[in-house]
Design an enzyme around this catalytic site. Structure first.
Site, mmCIF file in Angstrom:
data_model
loop_
_atom_site.group_PDB
_atom_site.id
_atom_site.type_symbol
_atom_site.label_atom_id
_atom_site.label_comp_id
_atom_site.label_asym_id
_atom_site.label_seq_id
_atom_site.Cartn_x
_atom_site.Cartn_y
_atom_site.Cartn_z
ATOM 1 N N SER A 1 8.876 -15.352 -15.965
ATOM 2 C CA SER A 1 8.791 -13.894 -16.093
ATOM 3 C C SER A 1 9.193 -13.210 -14.789
ATOM 4 C CB SER A 1 7.367 -13.469 -16.452
ATOM 5 O OG SER A 1 6.965 -14.052 -17.677
HETATM 6 N N1 SAM Z 1 4.102 -17.964 -17.716
HETATM 7 C C1 SAM Z 1 5.410 -18.531 -17.581
HETATM 8 C C2 SAM Z 1 5.818 -18.728 -16.149
HETATM 9 O O1 SAM Z 1 5.055 -18.369 -15.254
HETATM 10 O O2 SAM Z 1 6.911 -19.292 -15.941
HETATM 11 C C3 SAM Z 1 6.473 -17.783 -18.325
HETATM 12 C C4 SAM Z 1 6.259 -17.875 -19.775
HETATM 13 S S1 SAM Z 1 7.702 -17.735 -20.790
HETATM 14 C C5 SAM Z 1 8.038 -16.019 -20.701
HETATM 15 C C6 SAM Z 1 6.865 -18.004 -22.365
HETATM 16 C C7 SAM Z 1 6.448 -19.445 -22.584
HETATM 17 O O3 SAM Z 1 5.609 -19.487 -23.743
HETATM 18 C C8 SAM Z 1 7.607 -20.395 -22.843
HETATM 19 O O4 SAM Z 1 7.564 -21.462 -21.932
HETATM 20 C C9 SAM Z 1 7.361 -20.866 -24.271
HETATM 21 O O5 SAM Z 1 7.785 -22.198 -24.500
HETATM 22 C C10 SAM Z 1 5.855 -20.717 -24.390
HETATM 23 N N2 SAM Z 1 5.339 -20.630 -25.761
HETATM 24 C C11 SAM Z 1 5.874 -19.995 -26.834
HETATM 25 N N3 SAM Z 1 5.084 -20.142 -27.907
HETATM 26 C C12 SAM Z 1 4.018 -20.884 -27.507
HETATM 27 C C13 SAM Z 1 2.852 -21.385 -28.160
HETATM 28 N N4 SAM Z 1 2.601 -21.142 -29.439
HETATM 29 N N5 SAM Z 1 1.968 -22.102 -27.438
HETATM 30 C C14 SAM Z 1 2.189 -22.356 -26.119
HETATM 31 N N6 SAM Z 1 3.271 -21.928 -25.447
HETATM 32 C C15 SAM Z 1 4.172 -21.205 -26.138
#
Ligand code: SAM
Length: 213
Positions: A64
């Site tokens: 992000s």
């Molecule tokens: N917090 C992260 C960082 O500091 O890099 C950025 C997060 S990224 C915008 C969103 C993340 O949510 C992705 O890695 C994606 O694979 C994960 N994601 C999506 N759906 C999910 C789920 N149901 N459970 C866990 N993770 C999930």
């Protein structure tokens, strides 16, 4: 992993610019100033890692934008020893920010390679959040309740399991919406059946996905 004076200088500027954009929690600012964001990115991004922008981390996912990380973290009102659950580990950067602020961090990621990479990187850096490979929609019932829950992907609705796993008095921060933009939303749990909801403007996230990859 080299953290040069130049990187530190770029990081100081980034932290100052986030403060100028309105983030006032000093613990958030100092975590951003301390944590080498370029460690979380492919080496081809090293020169631009301190721009206030999201970047790709593989598998169609992103780290992000630092301002967004700071904004969500400030809304969480993190206190030392808070038990915080993060949904969407991604690169592990947000988990690192929370850990640096003294929280006990639990973080779930649905892509196994990202889960493995983040766990390994943070261990190397001397940060020890508890990382889990799984579906964040379900939360972590075995470790509940949590003081705070942070969702870092765009959610079409609030997963019921997360509301249940929040302590009374606890805070859930979640970007809500199924379109291109989501509304940053903060939910405070007043009792088992009462919730206070506030909205904080539009953001853009990759979507939260229901099933394991
Ligand atoms: N917090 C992260 C960082 O500091 O890099 C950025 C997060 S990224 C915008 C969103 C993340 O949510 C992705 O890695 C994606 O694979 C994960 N994601 C999506 N759906 C999910 C789920 N149901 N459970 C866990 N993770 C999930």
């Amino acid at each position: 992993m080299l953290d040069s004076y130049r990187h530190k200088g770029m990081r100081r500027k980034l932290a100052a610019s986030i403060k100028e954009k309105g983030i006032s929690d000093e613990k958030v600012i100092s975590a951003i100033e301390k944590i080498p964001r370029h460690f979380f990115l492919d080496s081809s991004f090293t020169e631009i890692a301190y721009q206030d922008k999201p970047f790709p981390i593989g598998l169609g996912q992103t780290i992000s934008q630092p301002y967004t990380v700071a904004f969500q973290t400030e809304l969480l009102e993190v206190k030392k020893d808070d038990k915080v659950l993060e949904i969407g580990t991604g690169s592990g950067y947000q988990a690192c920010v929370l850990y640096e602020m003294g929280a006990k961090v639990f973080s779930i990621e649905r892509h196994r390679p990202l889960f493995q990479k983040a766990k390994h990187l943070l261990e190397q850096m001397g940060y020890f959040p508890k990382f889990f490979y799984g579906d964040g929609y379900k939360g972590l019932p075995a470790y509940a309740p949590f003081d705070k829950i942070l969702v870092t992907a765009g959610a079409p609705e609030i997963p019921d399991a997360l509301l249940q796993q929040l302590k009374t008095g606890g805070i859930l921060v979640i970007p809500l919406g199924s379109g291109a933009n989501q509304v940053m939303t903060r939910i405070r749990k007043l009792s088992d059946s009462d919730f206070e909801k506030k909205e904080y403007g539009n953001f853009r996230f990759v979507p939260l996905i229901g099933k394991k990859a």
